[in-house]
Design an enzyme around this catalytic site. Structure first.
Site, PDB file in Angstrom:
ATOM      1  N   CYS A 148       6.516  -7.027   6.886  1.00 27.72           N
ATOM      2  CA  CYS A 148       7.616  -6.532   7.716  1.00 27.72           C
ATOM      3  C   CYS A 148       7.992  -7.632   8.698  1.00 27.72           C
ATOM      4  O   CYS A 148       7.128  -8.353   9.190  1.00 27.72           O
ATOM      5  CB  CYS A 148       7.189  -5.283   8.481  1.00 27.72           C
ATOM      6  SG  CYS A 148       8.553  -4.481   9.367  1.00 27.72           S
ATOM      7  N   CYS A 193       3.437   8.527   1.271  1.00 29.25           N
ATOM      8  CA  CYS A 193       3.994   7.547   2.214  1.00 29.25           C
ATOM      9  C   CYS A 193       4.149   6.224   1.455  1.00 29.25           C
ATOM     10  O   CYS A 193       3.167   5.650   1.004  1.00 29.25           O
ATOM     11  CB  CYS A 193       3.022   7.408   3.386  1.00 29.25           C
ATOM     12  SG  CYS A 193       3.532   6.176   4.586  1.00 29.25           S
ATOM     13  N   CYS A 220       1.702  -2.834  15.630  1.00 32.49           N
ATOM     14  CA  CYS A 220       1.642  -2.441  14.218  1.00 32.49           C
ATOM     15  C   CYS A 220       0.913  -3.492  13.384  1.00 32.49           C
ATOM     16  O   CYS A 220       1.207  -4.686  13.481  1.00 32.49           O
ATOM     17  CB  CYS A 220       3.066  -2.237  13.679  1.00 32.49           C
ATOM     18  SG  CYS A 220       3.109  -1.747  11.948  1.00 32.49           S
ATOM     19  N   CYS A 253       6.870  -5.437  15.531  1.00 32.40           N
ATOM     20  CA  CYS A 253       6.471  -4.492  16.585  1.00 32.40           C
ATOM     21  C   CYS A 253       5.040  -4.839  17.019  1.00 32.40           C
ATOM     22  O   CYS A 253       4.164  -5.052  16.173  1.00 32.40           O
ATOM     23  CB  CYS A 253       6.557  -3.051  16.093  1.00 32.40           C
ATOM     24  SG  CYS A 253       8.241  -2.598  15.626  1.00 32.40           S
ATOM     25  N   GLU A 281       0.812  -1.209   0.000  1.00 33.70           N
ATOM     26  CA  GLU A 281       0.000   0.000   0.000  1.00 33.70           C
ATOM     27  C   GLU A 281       0.854   1.272   0.000  1.00 33.70           C
ATOM     28  O   GLU A 281       1.942   1.306   0.563  1.00 33.70           O
ATOM     29  CB  GLU A 281      -0.944  -0.022   1.205  1.00 33.70           C
ATOM     30  CG  GLU A 281      -1.920  -1.189   1.084  1.00 33.70           C
ATOM     31  CD  GLU A 281      -2.981  -1.257   2.165  1.00 33.70           C
ATOM     32  OE1 GLU A 281      -4.123  -1.592   1.807  1.00 33.70           O
ATOM     33  OE2 GLU A 281      -2.695  -1.000   3.340  1.00 33.70           O
ATOM     34  N   CYS A 322      -1.046   5.729  10.175  1.00 39.17           N
ATOM     35  CA  CYS A 322       0.197   5.071  10.611  1.00 39.17           C
ATOM     36  C   CYS A 322      -0.106   3.717  11.236  1.00 39.17           C
ATOM     37  O   CYS A 322      -0.958   3.613  12.116  1.00 39.17           O
ATOM     38  CB  CYS A 322       0.911   5.886  11.692  1.00 39.17           C
ATOM     39  SG  CYS A 322       1.290   7.554  11.224  1.00 39.17           S
TER      40      CYS A 322
END
Ligand code: SAH
Length: 377
Positions: A125, A118, A132, A129, A105, A348
């Protein structure tokens, strides 16, 4: 021509994808493969990035026979848009197809005085974390240079005259410094005056704290640096950002100050997600101030954005304001990031795309063998 081979995704098609080749590599390519002068590379860059061309036939100031030879050895291949969503606040999110299954995205955030794109650096990933959404998807692979630059190329095309991309932030899916090899050439295209011609201050790389790569980056590419801190002490950061168990806060901060020294005096933006009851207490703000006071640092407080399956809650507005005030009173500049695009899951930490996890063991659980102190302050 090292590096170009690796950009190919289609084994049957051995034409080189010119999208994303930094100027020096494009010049070498036209010289080696077409016996052409460097100015041909400059012409090509203008066509690809300024005019958004992806068809050599349209490049009318190149000789016809050169265009034909070019098409035999090269191509301009851009990712495909699968879906687009628009937020009530004007934010736009595109899902791009990376192959038959995977999707990533890209988000455009319009503001009165700027337009921020962005972009993602990986399919998924691996940093794991705990707060997230991308982490929940797992990790599939690094994006190629063409796939990273292609996000800007597409956004540019889609926005047409409606808005301009004035800033690029590597804050989408993925850990950019874990894909160092492809991210650095892409950033060269963003800052090249024949590429997207952005000043280094308008390209921001955000990292969860891959310390060795931060030192390397300081030598090679002085874009603006953002660091996902999220906790003022190692015990808590170990829980939220598992890479901290490998590179604890003092090591991370030393790398940040080194980066700024190399850059001549700008500051690092530290991101700090506000998690209700976890890292948002006044004592955390005071600890943070002790770490950052007198340093070239700004703090960006990000209200936590919820996503399905998360165990965290967003800190109440009053707690966020109090946190900011304590930092400001203690000599640290702190601002609160305005949430954008959350109605289309574009805020975010909400980017998820479509990712087939290929990591058998996540970073967090691998690093669990290291003793984990309690998360209390
Ligand atoms: N992997 C890089 C790039 C991601 S940038 C990094 O960690 O810096 C995206 C920012 O949003 C990071 O600071 C990330 O920690 C933060 N973030 C992640 N999940 C979030 C969430 N659910 N709500 C708010 N911010 C989040």
């Amino acid at each position: 021509m090292r590096g170009i081979q690796e950009e190919r995704t289609d084994v049957a098609d051995d034409r080189v994808n010119l999208l994303g080749l930094p100027r020096s590599e494009l010049e070498a390519f036209v010289a080696d493969r077409l016996e052409a002068k460097p100015f041909r590379a400059r012409q090509l860059m203008k066509w690809i990035y300024r005019r958004g061309a992806c068809d050599f036939a349209a490049m009318t100031d190149l000789a016809a026979d050169f265009r034909v030879r070019l098409a035999g050895v090269a191509k301009i291949s851009v990712p495909e848009i699968v879906t687009e969503q628009r937020s009530v606040d004007g934010t736009r999110k595109w899902m791009l197809r990376m192959d038959a299954v995977q999707g990533i995205e890209t988000v455009f955030i319009p503001e009165p005085d700027r337009g921020t794109l962005c972009i993602s650096s990986q399919v998924g990933c691996a940093m794991d974390c705990s707060f997230c959404a991308t982490a929940q998807q797992g990790f599939n692979r690094n994006l190629s240079v063409a796939e990273i630059v292609g996000q800007v190329w597409l956004a540019h095309r889609e926005l047409e005259a409606s808005a301009r991309i004035t800033n690029i932030v590597l804050m989408g899916m993925g850990e950019p410094l874990a894909n160092y090899r492809n991210v650095v050439p892409a950033m060269r295209v963003f800052t090249d005056d024949l590429g997207y011609d952005l000043s280094r201050r308008r390209v921001t790389l955000s990292t969860s704290g891959l310390v060795p790569q931060m030192y390397k980056l300081a030598e090679e590419c002085n874009v603006a640096l953002a660091v996902s801190l999220h906790a003022p002490n190692d015990a808590l950061r170990n829980e939220l950002v598992p890479i901290n168990r490998k590179h604890p806060i003092d090591e991370l901060l030393a790398a940040c100050w080194h980066y700024i020294d190399k850059q001549n005096g700008r500051s690092v933006t530290f991101e700090y997600v506000m998690l209700d009851g976890i890292n948002d207490k006044p004592e955390h703000a005071r600890q943070l101030a002790r770490l950052l006071r007198g340093r070239p640092a700004k703090l960006n407080l990000i209200p936590f954005n919820v996503f399905p399956g998360t165990r965290y809650r967003r800190s109440p507005a009053a707690a966020i304001l109090r946190f900011r005030d304590i930092l400001n009173e203690n000599g640290v500049i702190a601002t609160i990031r305005r949430t954008r695009g959350d109605d289309i899951d574009a805020a975010c930490g909400q980017l998820a795309g479509v990712v087939t996890d290929r990591t058998l063991v996540r970073l967090g659980s691998r690093l669990n063998t290291v003793a984990r102190p309690s998360a209390e302050v």
